[in-house]
Design an enzyme around this catalytic site. Structure first.
Site, PDB file in Angstrom:
ATOM      1  N   CYS A 276       0.890  -1.174  -0.217  1.00 49.12           N
ATOM      2  CA  CYS A 276       0.016   0.051  -0.117  1.00 49.12           C
ATOM      3  C   CYS A 276       0.910   1.229   0.037  1.00 49.12           C
ATOM      4  CB  CYS A 276      -1.025   0.119   1.096  1.00 49.12           C
ATOM      5  SG  CYS A 276      -0.174  -0.065   2.789  1.00 49.12           S
ATOM      6  N   ASP A 298      -2.936   0.052  10.054  1.00 50.33           N
ATOM      7  CA  ASP A 298      -2.490  -0.592  11.153  1.00 50.33           C
ATOM      8  C   ASP A 298      -1.560   0.281  12.037  1.00 50.33           C
ATOM      9  OD1 ASP A 298      -1.295  -2.795  12.539  1.00 50.33           O
ATOM     10  OD2 ASP A 298       0.388  -3.377  11.371  1.00 50.33           O
TER      11      ASP A 298
END
Length: 405
Positions: A276, A298
């Protein structure tokens, strides 16, 4: 694994948060924390354990219940048809117990639909693995990542257990077990001050173990005043490491996979990279905490970024949360240097975590910007030629202006 059986329609709802009407970018995978930040190790550089922003820091016993797991699998398989990806991380996910993951498989079989492809992955420190774990991973073709930072004296500088003892020997037993049991896995190596100046030694160490799938994660943690913590590496150090490893890897490129170089090749080929960090926006996955709470990243499991809860909301609703859109566009806050950078079409401004980290500003330049420029300058040209060989044509037009060296 392939899952079967009809799937019942599940209606979500209940979490009072504004949504945006119409289609939303798909949530293409889940990063699930079945034991939250709880871990059997006490690595000194861990960003997830004992942090002030942890919404659950006062709750020592954190395990996902069977009811939350069932709801999670049920709703996500409905939302994600025909392809569903479940990834498990921590803390240490194996602390949830083998029975938890066997139950996961049963729920996936129960709630999957005909023709639906379900894949599972786990990142683990490898300490608790045994033949029963390996049987599950092998039977259902899990993708496993094992955390290891290099030889014993390198790994054990920052990676130790609750008693302060090094972990290398126990991790190596897990790796040897996985190799004996013929379970496919890759290595996740955190680049810190312990190993960033030893690229040749680190690469040869992993190759000497017969490990062909490697991932290097640069460590960037900061003090409240924005200064790097002692184990954090600089952009120059990271860039030099990547360039030296690239030169070592290039003769082995047909048999060794390094995730960063794979992702770079994907970007050059006009495909969406697996990482990403190289995406245009931050909206490809969501984090699911042990109690079902959902977050966009995260690195931002914080109360202000909570998107909803799988026990109350459908994934279609979560995908349309205004907060999710708000987080996704943080990556598009282009720094003036990015607007004129020849590599902007590859990195799209880098990672919001390493933009936000030093001074808590998403609009700042990525802390590792200099490293990206170093490795792109070194690797894009050769990789572009490889892509052109594979596809029998030139790389996409947006890449043509990038100089090879």
């Amino acid at each position: 694994m392939m899952a079967g059986n009809p799937f019942p329609i599940i209606n979500g709802g209940g979490y009072s948060q504004a949504t945006i009407p119409g289609a939303a970018p798909r949530i293409t995978s889940l990063l699930i924390k079945p034991a939250s930040a709880v871990c059997n190790l006490d690595c000194s550089y861990c960003f997830y354990l004992d942090r002030d922003a942890d919404p659950y820091k006062d709750l020592p016993a954190r395990r996902m219940t069977g009811d939350t797991l069932e709801r999670l699998v049920d709703t996500y398989l409905f939302y994600s048809y025909p392809n569903a990806t479940f990834a498990f991380q921590g803390g240490e996910p194996t602390l949830a117990g083998l029975d938890f993951f066997q139950k996961l498989i049963e729920f996936q079989k129960q709630f999957g639909r005909d023709g639906q492809s379900v894949s599972n992955a786990m990142q683990t420190n490898g300490i608790l693995l045994d033949p029963d774990w390996c049987q599950l991973f092998r039977e259902y073709q899990w993708l496993i990542g094992i955390s290891l930072d290099g030889p014993e004296q390198v790994n054990d500088l920052y990676r130790f257990n609750k008693a302060g003892h090094g972990t290398w020997k126990r991790v190596m037993r897990g790796i040897e077990l996985m190799q004996r049991e013929k379970v496919d896995f890759n290595i996740l190596c955190v680049l810190s001050q312990a190993n960033v100046h030893r690229p040749k030694e680190i690469y040869k160490f992993f190759r000497g173990l017969g490990l062909d799938y490697l991932q290097f994660i640069p460590l960037a943690e900061f003090n409240p005043d924005g200064s790097p913590m002692p184990f954090t590496i600089s952009a120059e150090e990271y860039g030099r490491f990547l360039c030296e490893v690239f030169d070592l890897w290039w003769p082995d490129r047909r048999k060794v996979r390094i995730r960063f170089f794979d992702n770079l090749a994907e970007a050059i080929a006009g495909q969406k990279p697996g990482s990403c960090t190289l995406h245009e926006t931050c909206d490809s996955y969501v984090v699911v905490e042990y109690n079902g709470d959902v977050y966009p990243c995260d690195f931002f499991v914080e109360r202000d970024w909570k998107l909803g809860n799988v026990n109350l909301d459908s994934f279609s609703e979560i995908a349309r949360r205004q907060k999710r859109y708000g987080f996704a566009v943080k990556k598009t806050l282009a720094h003036p240097e990015c607007q004129v950078c020849e590599y902007q079409a590859i990195c799209h401004g880098g990672c919001p975590k390493t933009r936000h980290g030093p001074h808590r500003r998403f609009e700042d330049l990525d802390y590792f910007c200099g490293a990206y420029k170093m490795i792109f300058s070194r690797a894009v040209g050769p990789l572009r030629k490889e892509v052109e060989k594979l596809f029998g044509r030139s790389a996409p037009l947006e890449m043509q202006h990038i100089s090879p060296y």
